[in-house]
Motif scaffolding. Structure first.
Motif, mmCIF file in Angstrom:
data_model
loop_
_atom_site.group_PDB
_atom_site.id
_atom_site.type_symbol
_atom_site.label_atom_id
_atom_site.label_comp_id
_atom_site.label_asym_id
_atom_site.label_seq_id
_atom_site.Cartn_x
_atom_site.Cartn_y
_atom_site.Cartn_z
ATOM 1 N N GLU A 123 0.830 -1.195 0.000
ATOM 2 C CA GLU A 123 0.000 0.000 0.000
ATOM 3 C C GLU A 123 0.873 1.258 0.000
ATOM 4 N N LYS A 124 1.943 1.245 0.761
ATOM 5 C CA LYS A 124 2.831 2.410 0.809
ATOM 6 C C LYS A 124 3.457 2.679 -0.556
ATOM 7 N N GLU A 125 3.856 1.635 -1.246
ATOM 8 C CA GLU A 125 4.436 1.815 -2.583
ATOM 9 C C GLU A 125 3.391 2.369 -3.547
ATOM 10 N N PHE A 126 2.172 1.867 -3.452
ATOM 11 C CA PHE A 126 1.065 2.348 -4.279
ATOM 12 C C PHE A 126 0.833 3.841 -4.021
ATOM 13 N N ILE A 127 0.789 4.231 -2.751
ATOM 14 C CA ILE A 127 0.564 5.630 -2.374
ATOM 15 C C ILE A 127 1.707 6.510 -2.863
ATOM 16 N N LYS A 128 2.936 6.019 -2.757
ATOM 17 C CA LYS A 128 4.097 6.780 -3.241
ATOM 18 C C LYS A 128 4.018 6.996 -4.748
ATOM 19 N N GLN A 129 3.547 5.984 -5.483
ATOM 20 C CA GLN A 129 3.402 6.122 -6.933
ATOM 21 C C GLN A 129 2.363 7.190 -7.269
ATOM 22 N N VAL A 130 1.252 7.181 -6.559
ATOM 23 C CA VAL A 130 0.214 8.190 -6.788
ATOM 24 C C VAL A 130 0.782 9.581 -6.501
ATOM 25 N N ALA A 131 1.514 9.731 -5.410
ATOM 26 C CA ALA A 131 2.109 11.024 -5.054
ATOM 27 C C ALA A 131 3.075 11.503 -6.134
ATOM 28 N N GLU A 132 3.838 10.594 -6.701
ATOM 29 C CA GLU A 132 4.785 10.973 -7.759
ATOM 30 C C GLU A 132 4.043 11.451 -9.005
ATOM 31 N N VAL A 133 2.955 10.782 -9.348
ATOM 32 C CA VAL A 133 2.143 11.213 -10.494
ATOM 33 C C VAL A 133 1.591 12.610 -10.236
ATOM 34 N N LEU A 134 1.154 12.887 -9.014
ATOM 35 C CA LEU A 134 0.637 14.217 -8.671
ATOM 36 C C LEU A 134 1.715 15.281 -8.863
ATOM 37 N N ARG A 135 2.913 14.995 -8.400
ATOM 38 C CA ARG A 135 4.010 15.967 -8.540
ATOM 39 C C ARG A 135 4.292 16.278 -10.006
ATOM 40 N N GLU A 136 4.187 15.268 -10.854
ATOM 41 C CA GLU A 136 4.469 15.446 -12.278
ATOM 42 C C GLU A 136 3.316 16.113 -13.016
ATOM 43 N N THR A 137 2.105 15.994 -12.499
ATOM 44 C CA THR A 137 0.908 16.439 -13.204
ATOM 45 C C THR A 137 0.494 17.873 -12.885
ATOM 46 N N PHE A 138 0.683 18.306 -11.658
ATOM 47 C CA PHE A 138 0.142 19.593 -11.244
ATOM 48 C C PHE A 138 1.197 20.693 -11.184
ATOM 49 N N ARG A 139 0.706 21.929 -11.152
ATOM 50 C CA ARG A 139 1.576 23.107 -11.153
ATOM 51 C C ARG A 139 2.303 23.256 -9.820
ATOM 52 N N ASN A 140 3.367 24.042 -9.843
ATOM 53 C CA ASN A 140 4.114 24.313 -8.615
ATOM 54 C C ASN A 140 3.294 25.101 -7.598
ATOM 55 N N VAL A 141 2.346 25.905 -8.055
ATOM 56 C CA VAL A 141 1.528 26.704 -7.131
ATOM 57 C C VAL A 141 0.400 25.891 -6.496
ATOM 58 N N ASP A 142 0.097 24.729 -7.068
ATOM 59 C CA ASP A 142 -0.930 23.867 -6.497
ATOM 60 C C ASP A 142 -0.369 23.184 -5.253
ATOM 61 N N ILE A 143 -1.196 23.057 -4.249
ATOM 62 C CA ILE A 143 -0.770 22.445 -2.990
ATOM 63 C C ILE A 143 -1.284 21.012 -2.967
#
Length: 169
Positions: free
Chosen positions: A87-107
């Motif tokens: 589950e932790k690896e799955f969550i880390k993958q989702v977090a990485e996709v978020l970092r790549e997908t959204f703007r720097n100003v998005d929180i």
């Protein structure tokens, strides 16, 4: 300076140094309690601190503010147990996709479990485009995604409205 002045200066320097170290440690602790330890994203506590501030800024400058809350569920035949390394690896993958997908100003935030949130200043009606972009970015992971969002000012006027409407996944 005489000897008494030197002693006073020495003690003063000691206490100033100690105060600076304590202030730095307090700031470090404060930062750590607002960061999710698994993903490195901000956490729900940070959202509750930052959302009112961002809403006031949006009101003051007559800008939009969108909040997207989403939950991801693994479509793997065996669901990862909560807290497991899978589950932790799955969550880390989702977090990485978020970092790549959204703007720097998005929180970017991990709320709890497999639930995430994104606070997007100046997004407005394009929040639907952001949701579609998120859905397109995640297909490399076998999952189902449930998304809810709300925007200030047309849909929500308060912090509770934003969270309540966005939480309807």
């Amino acid at each position: 300076f005489d000897q008494d002045d030197m002693e006073i200066l020495d003690k003063f320097s000691y206490y100033v140094g100690k105060a600076l170290i304590n202030a730095q440690e307090a700031q470090t602790r404060s930062t750590l309690i607002t960061i999710d330890e698994v993903t490195g994203l901000r956490n729900e506590r940070y959202l509750m601190l930052r959302l009112p501030e961002e809403l006031r800024r949006a009101e003051r400058y007559q800008r939009s503010l969108s909040l997207m809350i989403f939950e991801v569920k693994s479509e793997a035949k065996i669901q990862p147990a909560e807290g497991s390394s899978t589950e932790k690896e799955f969550i880390k993958q989702v977090a990485e996709v978020l970092r790549e997908t959204f703007r720097n100003v998005d929180i970017l935030l991990r709320v709890k479990g497999t639930q995430f949130a994104i606070l997007m200043p100046d997004t407005g009606e394009t929040v639907t485009d952001a949701a579609a972009r998120l859905a397109r970015s995640l297909p490399s992971l076998p999952l189902k995604i449930f998304i809810g969002y709300s925007t200030y000012p047309p849909e929500a006027k308060t912090v509770q409205d934003l969270i309540g409407k966005a939480a309807k996944l």
